[in-house]
Design a protein around this motif. Structure first.
Motif, PDB file in Angstrom:
ATOM      1  N   MET A 120       0.896  -1.268  -0.074  1.00  0.00           N
ATOM      2  CA  MET A 120      -0.042  -0.097   0.018  1.00  0.00           C
ATOM      3  C   MET A 120       0.957   1.313   0.162  1.00  0.00           C
ATOM      4  SD  MET A 120      -3.079   0.843   0.014  1.00  0.00           S
ATOM      5  CE  MET A 120      -4.010   2.114   0.063  1.00  0.00           C
ATOM      6  N   LEU A 121       1.826   1.135   0.683  1.00  0.00           N
ATOM      7  CA  LEU A 121       2.913   2.318   0.659  1.00  0.00           C
ATOM      8  C   LEU A 121       3.238   2.546  -0.432  1.00  0.00           C
ATOM      9  CD1 LEU A 121       4.448   2.279   4.188  1.00  0.00           C
ATOM     10  CD2 LEU A 121       2.892   3.692   3.632  1.00  0.00           C
ATOM     11  N   ILE A 122       3.516   1.596  -1.251  1.00  0.00           N
ATOM     12  CA  ILE A 122       4.197   1.832  -2.525  1.00  0.00           C
ATOM     13  C   ILE A 122       3.501   2.663  -3.525  1.00  0.00           C
ATOM     14  CG2 ILE A 122       3.439  -0.194  -3.868  1.00  0.00           C
ATOM     15  CD1 ILE A 122       7.136   1.130  -4.330  1.00  0.00           C
ATOM     16  N   LEU A 123       2.263   2.489  -3.426  1.00  0.00           N
ATOM     17  CA  LEU A 123       1.161   3.434  -4.209  1.00  0.00           C
ATOM     18  C   LEU A 123       1.278   4.742  -4.011  1.00  0.00           C
ATOM     19  CD1 LEU A 123      -1.825   1.118  -4.020  1.00  0.00           C
ATOM     20  CD2 LEU A 123      -0.225   1.047  -5.923  1.00  0.00           C
ATOM     21  N   VAL A 124       1.744   5.422  -2.717  1.00  0.00           N
ATOM     22  CA  VAL A 124       1.579   6.832  -2.676  1.00  0.00           C
ATOM     23  C   VAL A 124       2.593   7.612  -3.481  1.00  0.00           C
ATOM     24  CG1 VAL A 124       2.183   8.400  -0.698  1.00  0.00           C
ATOM     25  CG2 VAL A 124       0.693   6.575  -0.228  1.00  0.00           C
ATOM     26  N   PRO A 125       3.941   7.247  -3.615  1.00  0.00           N
ATOM     27  CA  PRO A 125       4.816   7.716  -4.454  1.00  0.00           C
ATOM     28  C   PRO A 125       4.316   7.698  -5.932  1.00  0.00           C
ATOM     29  CG  PRO A 125       5.960   6.337  -3.074  1.00  0.00           C
ATOM     30  CD  PRO A 125       4.630   6.046  -2.848  1.00  0.00           C
ATOM     31  N   ILE A 126       3.702   6.472  -6.471  1.00  0.00           N
ATOM     32  CA  ILE A 126       3.358   6.452  -7.646  1.00  0.00           C
ATOM     33  C   ILE A 126       2.125   7.534  -7.986  1.00  0.00           C
ATOM     34  CG2 ILE A 126       1.999   4.891  -9.346  1.00  0.00           C
ATOM     35  CD1 ILE A 126       3.744   2.590  -8.093  1.00  0.00           C
ATOM     36  N   LEU A 127       1.186   7.535  -7.037  1.00  0.00           N
ATOM     37  CA  LEU A 127       0.309   8.696  -7.079  1.00  0.00           C
ATOM     38  C   LEU A 127       0.781  10.205  -7.164  1.00  0.00           C
ATOM     39  CD1 LEU A 127      -2.572   6.925  -4.975  1.00  0.00           C
ATOM     40  CD2 LEU A 127      -2.598   6.933  -7.324  1.00  0.00           C
ATOM     41  N   ILE A 128       1.687   9.961  -6.356  1.00  0.00           N
ATOM     42  CA  ILE A 128       2.388  11.530  -6.210  1.00  0.00           C
ATOM     43  C   ILE A 128       3.034  11.830  -7.482  1.00  0.00           C
ATOM     44  CG2 ILE A 128       4.111  12.964  -5.437  1.00  0.00           C
ATOM     45  CD1 ILE A 128       3.335  11.814  -2.536  1.00  0.00           C
ATOM     46  N   LEU A 129       3.744  11.044  -8.060  1.00  0.00           N
ATOM     47  CA  LEU A 129       4.336  11.118  -9.623  1.00  0.00           C
ATOM     48  C   LEU A 129       3.176  11.536 -10.458  1.00  0.00           C
ATOM     49  CD1 LEU A 129       7.117  11.082 -10.836  1.00  0.00           C
ATOM     50  CD2 LEU A 129       6.671   8.602 -11.448  1.00  0.00           C
ATOM     51  N   ILE A 130       2.367  10.609 -10.616  1.00  0.00           N
ATOM     52  CA  ILE A 130       1.192  10.922 -11.491  1.00  0.00           C
ATOM     53  C   ILE A 130       0.550  12.426 -11.197  1.00  0.00           C
ATOM     54  CG2 ILE A 130      -1.203  10.196 -12.272  1.00  0.00           C
ATOM     55  CD1 ILE A 130      -0.094   7.578 -11.723  1.00  0.00           C
TER      56      ILE A 130
END
Length: 56
Positions: free
Chosen positions: A1-11
């Motif tokens: 779940m924590l891996i999704l946060v940087p991906i969403l911020i990058l998007i």
């Protein structure tokens, strides 16, 4: 779940940059002289109608 946060911020950053630098919402003025003249005639006709029948 924590891996999704940087991906969403990058998007979100990519979308923000896209909106800032590639904003296509302003319409381009590609009206021909004939269309501009017709719009002016329509406006003048409307104004004459208002002056004649409504403003009396």
């Amino acid at each position: 779940m924590l891996i999704l946060v940087p991906i969403l911020i990058l998007i979100a950053i990519i979308v923000a940059i896209d909106q800032l630098y590639f904003n296509d919402t302003t319409p381009k003025d590609t009206s021909s002289q004939k269309e501009i003249h017709q719009k002016q005639n329509d406006t003048n006709a409307t104004q004459k109608y208002l002056d004649r029948y409504i403003k009396k």
